[in-house]
Design an enzyme around this catalytic site. Structure first.
Site, PDB file in Angstrom:
ATOM      1  N   GLN A  75     -16.175   1.545  11.777  1.00  0.00           N
ATOM      2  CA  GLN A  75     -15.566   0.503  12.573  1.00  0.00           C
ATOM      3  C   GLN A  75     -13.756  -0.136  11.808  1.00  0.00           C
ATOM      4  O   GLN A  75     -13.835  -1.273  13.091  1.00  0.00           O
ATOM      5  CB  GLN A  75     -16.759  -0.587  12.521  1.00  0.00           C
ATOM      6  N   HIS A 106     -18.836  -3.141   9.156  1.00  0.00           N
ATOM      7  CA  HIS A 106     -18.383  -4.845   8.946  1.00  0.00           C
ATOM      8  C   HIS A 106     -17.129  -5.049   8.572  1.00  0.00           C
ATOM      9  O   HIS A 106     -17.044  -5.933   7.268  1.00  0.00           O
ATOM     10  CB  HIS A 106     -19.826  -5.018   8.243  1.00  0.00           C
ATOM     11  N   GLU A 117     -25.826 -13.508  16.597  1.00  0.00           N
ATOM     12  CA  GLU A 117     -25.837 -15.284  16.676  1.00  0.00           C
ATOM     13  C   GLU A 117     -24.519 -15.375  17.300  1.00  0.00           C
ATOM     14  O   GLU A 117     -22.995 -15.261  17.583  1.00  0.00           O
ATOM     15  CB  GLU A 117     -25.683 -16.135  15.191  1.00  0.00           C
ATOM     16  N   TYR A 148     -24.068 -20.050   7.025  1.00  0.00           N
ATOM     17  CA  TYR A 148     -24.294 -19.744   8.109  1.00  0.00           C
ATOM     18  C   TYR A 148     -26.292 -18.618   7.772  1.00  0.00           C
ATOM     19  O   TYR A 148     -26.469 -17.935   8.379  1.00  0.00           O
ATOM     20  CB  TYR A 148     -23.039 -19.187   8.894  1.00  0.00           C
ATOM     21  N   TYR A 203     -32.390  -2.146  10.420  1.00  0.00           N
ATOM     22  CA  TYR A 203     -32.724  -0.760  11.288  1.00  0.00           C
ATOM     23  C   TYR A 203     -34.254  -0.150  11.603  1.00  0.00           C
ATOM     24  O   TYR A 203     -34.294   0.286  12.665  1.00  0.00           O
ATOM     25  CB  TYR A 203     -31.836  -0.292  11.440  1.00  0.00           C
TER      26      TYR A 203
END
Length: 368
Positions: free
Chosen positions: A85, A149, A243, A253, A264
């Protein structure tokens, strides 16, 4: 500009015990699109310059200036760690760009002692077809060869502070809740990279003083609300539990102590969805839509869609229009259903919404 009307049909939904309300969001067929910038692979981010040309980040590591239907690849990018990513990520203009010429870029960087990479933020100016006066403002540590991430969105608030996100880099047990470690955080800096004296954790021993909020998983959407000026984010959950949050100074959070998602594999991450001292999302998706890109409609170009929040879905290939009542999502519907993996969204200077779609390009949303 290439005209391409997308035929949008009602989706067929199968009802089963595991079906959630988000599966039943209606498909709005009264919309189409124009292809504005064709033939892009992964337009992770883009922004408009004052002359209405575009700067476009291709994730693989290309910064493109699109003007008068011509793509010019700009030179002078730092080394990009393109893995999983990671790659060339967000781009934003300084609020006073017309005067100072600064552009801000986030990217996965291999800079550092350890193998792999982590998220970095830099600023630079454009001279001709090259980046000049490059300044590294922040580099997360340590590097890792994990490919997930990285975050990473950039927003300036109304006071000129630079906010950016870094995902927890697949290290959920150590990074998001630890203020001495990068990852799983929203950060705040001055525009030159300095740490504001009133950042919430500057007095905490060994804390990363740029941290503004923590307990995040992988925020790939961040936008300033056009009326309240609050910073809204969205972040990827695991299996479920994506979210939407409003960022508060010093707030936690919750990830991974609380979550509405599962592993998963379907196994439990935690039995808690709430805990004292941890923020609740103002909205969550289950099943996950894999959100990326975020924009509010603040112009009058789309009638009663004004005030809506738009979120891209990578997983289901549509643009999610969220109707808001205050800070609550009261209704959702699918726009551009089936268009492809929606990666980035911006409201242009002309008031129209532009959407970056993987393996297609940048399109302009048309309300039929």
């Amino acid at each position: 500009m290439i005209r391409a009307l997308k035929t949008l049909s009602l989706a067929v939904f199968f009802i089963c015990l595991n079906t959630c309300a988000q599966d039943k969001n209606p498909v709005n067929t009264q919309n189409s699109y124009d292809i504005v910038v064709p033939e892009l692979t992964n337009p992770w981010a883009f922004t408009f310059l004052p002359d209405n040309s575009m700067l476009i980040n291709e994730k693989e590591g290309k910064l493109i200036h699109f003007k008068d239907q011509v793509k010019t690849e700009l030179k002078g990018l730092p080394e990009i760690y393109a893995r999983g990513q990671g790659g060339l990520l967000d781009i934003a203009l300084h609020p006073d760009y017309k005067t100072n010429g600064w552009i801000y870029i986030s990217y996965a960087s291999p800079k550092g002692e350890d193998e792999g990479g982590n998220t970095a933020v830099m600023r630079a100016k454009i001279k001709g077809d090259s980046l000049v006066e490059k300044q590294l403002l922040y580099k997360a540590e340590p590097n890792t060869t994990k490919g997930q991430h990285f975050g990473s969105r950039i927003v300036f608030d109304t006071s000129g502070y630079l906010f950016f996100t870094i995902g927890e880099r697949g290290e959920r047990e150590v990074n998001p809740q630890d203020l001495t470690r990068d990852g799983g955080k929203v950060y705040r800096l001055h525009d030159n990279g300095g740490v504001p004296e009133d950042n919430p954790f500057v007095e905490i021993e060994n804390a990363k003083t740029a941290i503004y909020s923590y307990g995040h998983r992988n925020p790939q959407g961040m936008e300033l609300h056009p009326e309240t000026k609050a910073i809204w984010t969205h972040e990827h959950g695991p299996k479920g539990g994506d979210e939407i949050n409003i960022i508060k100074k010093g707030a936690n959070y919750g990830w991974p102590v609380i979550t509405y998602g599962k592993n998963y594999s379907g196994t439990s991450i935690t039995d808690k969805t709430k805990k004292e001292g941890m923020e609740q999302p103002l909205h969550f998706w289950d099943p996950s839509i894999a959100p990326s890109g975020m924009a509010f409609i603040s112009s009058n170009k789309y009638g009663d869609w004004k005030g809506s929040l738009l979120v891209g879905s990578l997983k289901f290939s549509y643009l999610d229009r969220c109707t808001l009542k205050g800070n609550k999502v009261i209704k959702e519907e699918r726009l551009l259903d089936g268009i492809g993996r929606v990666r980035s969204i911006e409201q242009g200077p002309d008031g129209f919404i532009y959407v970056g779609v993987e393996n297609l390009g940048i399109v302009k949303l048309i309300r039929s």
